[in-house]
Design a protein around this motif. Structure first.
Motif, PDB file in Angstrom:
ATOM      1  N   ARG A  87      48.272  49.510  49.748  1.00  0.00           N
ATOM      2  CA  ARG A  87      47.284  48.666  50.417  1.00  0.00           C
ATOM      3  C   ARG A  87      46.042  48.554  49.547  1.00  0.00           C
ATOM      4  O   ARG A  87      45.487  49.563  49.122  1.00  0.00           O
ATOM      5  N   PRO A  88      45.571  47.333  49.228  1.00  0.00           N
ATOM      6  CA  PRO A  88      44.375  47.192  48.396  1.00  0.00           C
ATOM      7  C   PRO A  88      43.139  47.679  49.139  1.00  0.00           C
ATOM      8  O   PRO A  88      42.855  47.222  50.252  1.00  0.00           O
ATOM      9  N   VAL A  89      42.406  48.601  48.501  1.00  0.00           N
ATOM     10  CA  VAL A  89      41.247  49.186  49.180  1.00  0.00           C
ATOM     11  C   VAL A  89      39.980  49.124  48.336  1.00  0.00           C
ATOM     12  O   VAL A  89      38.921  49.577  48.789  1.00  0.00           O
ATOM     13  N   GLY A  90      40.045  48.569  47.130  1.00  0.00           N
ATOM     14  CA  GLY A  90      38.843  48.495  46.319  1.00  0.00           C
ATOM     15  C   GLY A  90      39.093  47.760  45.021  1.00  0.00           C
ATOM     16  O   GLY A  90      40.243  47.576  44.595  1.00  0.00           O
ATOM     17  N   TYR A  91      37.993  47.329  44.403  1.00  0.00           N
ATOM     18  CA  TYR A  91      38.111  46.650  43.112  1.00  0.00           C
ATOM     19  C   TYR A  91      36.791  46.752  42.375  1.00  0.00           C
ATOM     20  O   TYR A  91      35.740  47.092  42.949  1.00  0.00           O
ATOM     21  N   VAL A  92      36.837  46.440  41.077  1.00  0.00           N
ATOM     22  CA  VAL A  92      35.643  46.349  40.243  1.00  0.00           C
ATOM     23  C   VAL A  92      35.837  45.184  39.284  1.00  0.00           C
ATOM     24  O   VAL A  92      36.962  44.879  38.877  1.00  0.00           O
ATOM     25  N   LEU A  93      34.730  44.518  38.939  1.00  0.00           N
ATOM     26  CA  LEU A  93      34.783  43.349  38.057  1.00  0.00           C
ATOM     27  C   LEU A  93      33.770  43.535  36.936  1.00  0.00           C
ATOM     28  O   LEU A  93      32.630  43.946  37.173  1.00  0.00           O
ATOM     29  N   TYR A  94      34.180  43.222  35.690  1.00  0.00           N
ATOM     30  CA  TYR A  94      33.305  43.422  34.536  1.00  0.00           C
ATOM     31  C   TYR A  94      33.703  42.470  33.418  1.00  0.00           C
ATOM     32  O   TYR A  94      34.842  42.004  33.348  1.00  0.00           O
ATOM     33  N   ALA A  95      32.752  42.183  32.525  1.00  0.00           N
ATOM     34  CA  ALA A  95      33.013  41.275  31.401  1.00  0.00           C
ATOM     35  C   ALA A  95      31.826  41.313  30.449  1.00  0.00           C
ATOM     36  O   ALA A  95      30.721  41.736  30.834  1.00  0.00           O
ATOM     37  N   PRO A  96      32.005  40.875  29.208  1.00  0.00           N
ATOM     38  CA  PRO A  96      30.858  40.734  28.308  1.00  0.00           C
ATOM     39  C   PRO A  96      29.864  39.726  28.877  1.00  0.00           C
ATOM     40  O   PRO A  96      30.255  38.799  29.597  1.00  0.00           O
ATOM     41  N   PRO A  97      28.588  39.871  28.577  1.00  0.00           N
ATOM     42  CA  PRO A  97      27.569  38.986  29.169  1.00  0.00           C
ATOM     43  C   PRO A  97      27.778  37.508  28.881  1.00  0.00           C
ATOM     44  O   PRO A  97      27.335  36.667  29.662  1.00  0.00           O
ATOM     45  N   ALA A  98      28.435  37.163  27.777  1.00  0.00           N
ATOM     46  CA  ALA A  98      28.678  35.751  27.467  1.00  0.00           C
ATOM     47  C   ALA A  98      29.526  35.064  28.530  1.00  0.00           C
ATOM     48  O   ALA A  98      29.478  33.838  28.670  1.00  0.00           O
ATOM     49  N   TYR A  99      30.301  35.849  29.292  1.00  0.00           N
ATOM     50  CA  TYR A  99      31.153  35.292  30.333  1.00  0.00           C
ATOM     51  C   TYR A  99      30.513  35.361  31.719  1.00  0.00           C
ATOM     52  O   TYR A  99      31.178  35.029  32.717  1.00  0.00           O
ATOM     53  N   VAL A 100      29.270  35.779  31.801  1.00  0.00           N
ATOM     54  CA  VAL A 100      28.619  35.990  33.098  1.00  0.00           C
ATOM     55  C   VAL A 100      27.350  35.142  33.166  1.00  0.00           C
ATOM     56  O   VAL A 100      26.240  35.640  32.968  1.00  0.00           O
ATOM     57  N   PRO A 101      27.472  33.840  33.439  1.00  0.00           N
ATOM     58  CA  PRO A 101      26.311  32.943  33.402  1.00  0.00           C
ATOM     59  C   PRO A 101      25.180  33.349  34.340  1.00  0.00           C
ATOM     60  O   PRO A 101      24.007  33.183  34.006  1.00  0.00           O
ATOM     61  N   ARG A 102      25.499  33.880  35.525  1.00  0.00           N
ATOM     62  CA  ARG A 102      24.451  34.219  36.485  1.00  0.00           C
ATOM     63  C   ARG A 102      23.511  35.301  35.953  1.00  0.00           C
ATOM     64  O   ARG A 102      22.351  35.350  36.337  1.00  0.00           O
ATOM     65  N   SER A 103      24.009  36.133  35.050  1.00  0.00           N
ATOM     66  CA  SER A 103      23.169  37.221  34.553  1.00  0.00           C
ATOM     67  C   SER A 103      21.917  36.700  33.868  1.00  0.00           C
ATOM     68  O   SER A 103      20.869  37.356  33.873  1.00  0.00           O
ATOM     69  N   ARG A 104      21.999  35.504  33.291  1.00  0.00           N
ATOM     70  CA  ARG A 104      20.853  34.946  32.586  1.00  0.00           C
ATOM     71  C   ARG A 104      19.735  34.525  33.534  1.00  0.00           C
ATOM     72  O   ARG A 104      18.605  34.284  33.098  1.00  0.00           O
ATOM     73  N   ALA A 105      20.030  34.429  34.831  1.00  0.00           N
ATOM     74  CA  ALA A 105      19.026  34.043  35.810  1.00  0.00           C
ATOM     75  C   ALA A 105      18.227  35.233  36.332  1.00  0.00           C
ATOM     76  O   ALA A 105      17.256  35.048  37.068  1.00  0.00           O
ATOM     77  N   PHE A 106      18.605  36.437  35.954  1.00  0.00           N
ATOM     78  CA  PHE A 106      17.916  37.623  36.451  1.00  0.00           C
ATOM     79  C   PHE A 106      16.642  37.875  35.646  1.00  0.00           C
ATOM     80  O   PHE A 106      16.611  37.647  34.429  1.00  0.00           O
ATOM     81  N   PRO A 107      15.611  38.374  36.297  1.00  0.00           N
ATOM     82  CA  PRO A 107      14.334  38.594  35.599  1.00  0.00           C
ATOM     83  C   PRO A 107      14.393  39.672  34.525  1.00  0.00           C
ATOM     84  O   PRO A 107      13.514  39.709  33.666  1.00  0.00           O
ATOM     85  N   THR A 108      15.411  40.526  34.569  1.00  0.00           N
ATOM     86  CA  THR A 108      15.521  41.585  33.565  1.00  0.00           C
ATOM     87  C   THR A 108      16.621  41.315  32.553  1.00  0.00           C
ATOM     88  O   THR A 108      17.055  42.218  31.838  1.00  0.00           O
ATOM     89  N   SER A 109      17.086  40.077  32.485  1.00  0.00           N
ATOM     90  CA  SER A 109      18.083  39.725  31.477  1.00  0.00           C
ATOM     91  C   SER A 109      17.397  39.625  30.113  1.00  0.00           C
ATOM     92  O   SER A 109      16.161  39.535  30.034  1.00  0.00           O
TER      93      SER A 109
END
Length: 211
Positions: free
Chosen positions: A69-91
């Motif tokens: 039964r699926p009970v958890g997950y995690v998601l990760y990638a290099p920053p070049a693949y994560v466009p939303r990260s550039r919108a954060f004030p500490t990017s």
């Protein structure tokens, strides 16, 4: 209780919670993300993002199962693949780091070490690909949805600190944190033991939300 940890692919994307499998908070920039939600295309955009990352970079997530039964997950990638990260004030996220984007463990399975297992899997994968660190944006407050429609996609700062991360750029709402792997883990054959020592001495991170 049988546990199984497998890579996230298009085949098991449907095993994620419904609010996660069609969420494109991290995968698209804010404008594109809002457009995808309004047009009902968020599921397709999520699938497209995973396909591209798998093809160009490789595994970008892990899913944990208990008794199949699926009970958890995690998601990760290099920053070049994560466009939303550039919108954060500490990017921006450092170029030598992989971004830990988000994660979740079913409430009934928390405090069983599953959150730690997922983070260890990320750390070992990152080490194997030659990256120096894992970075993440933390959300101050620590509540499940953090008072916003999608801010629950941002991991609580308290969770990240408990997992061994350190703040590298402070901010009252969204600090950026970093886990230095090369300086913390000795480069010897028994990497798994070293990671257990790194993460095992902290309080159970699965007690923190969204993990």
């Amino acid at each position: 209780m049988g546990r199984q940890l497998v890579p996230l692919t298009l085949d098991n994307l449907s095993d994620l919670p419904s609010r996660c499998r069609d969420c494109v908070f991290w995968e698209l920039d804010p404008v594109s993300g809002e457009s995808a939600v309004r047009s009902g295309q968020s599921v397709l955009e999520k699938e497209a993002w995973i396909s591209v990352v798998l093809l160009e970079w490789g595994t970008c997530g892990r899913v944990v199962y208990v008794d199949r039964r699926p009970v958890g997950y995690v998601l990760y990638a290099p920053p070049a693949y994560v466009p939303r990260s550039r919108a954060f004030p500490t990017s921006p996220v450092s170029a030598d780091a992989v971004q830990l984007m988000t994660g979740w463990v079913s409430p009934g399975c928390r405090s069983r070490g599953l959150g730690r297992t997922l983070v260890q899997a990320v750390a070992k994968d990152v080490l194997g690909r030659g990256f120096r660190a894992i970075e993440a944006f933390g959300a101050e407050g620590g509540t499940d949805q953090l008072g916003g429609e999608q801010r629950g996609c941002v991991l609580p700062t308290g969770y990240l600190l408990a997992a061994g991360f350190e703040v590298v750029r402070p901010h009252p709402a969204f600090p950026r944190l970093r886990l230095e792997l090369k300086s913390t883990v000795s480069w010897r054959a028994d990497v798994e033991l070293a990671l257990d020592r790194l993460l095992g001495g902290t309080r159970p991170i699965t007690a923190l939300r969204p993990f």
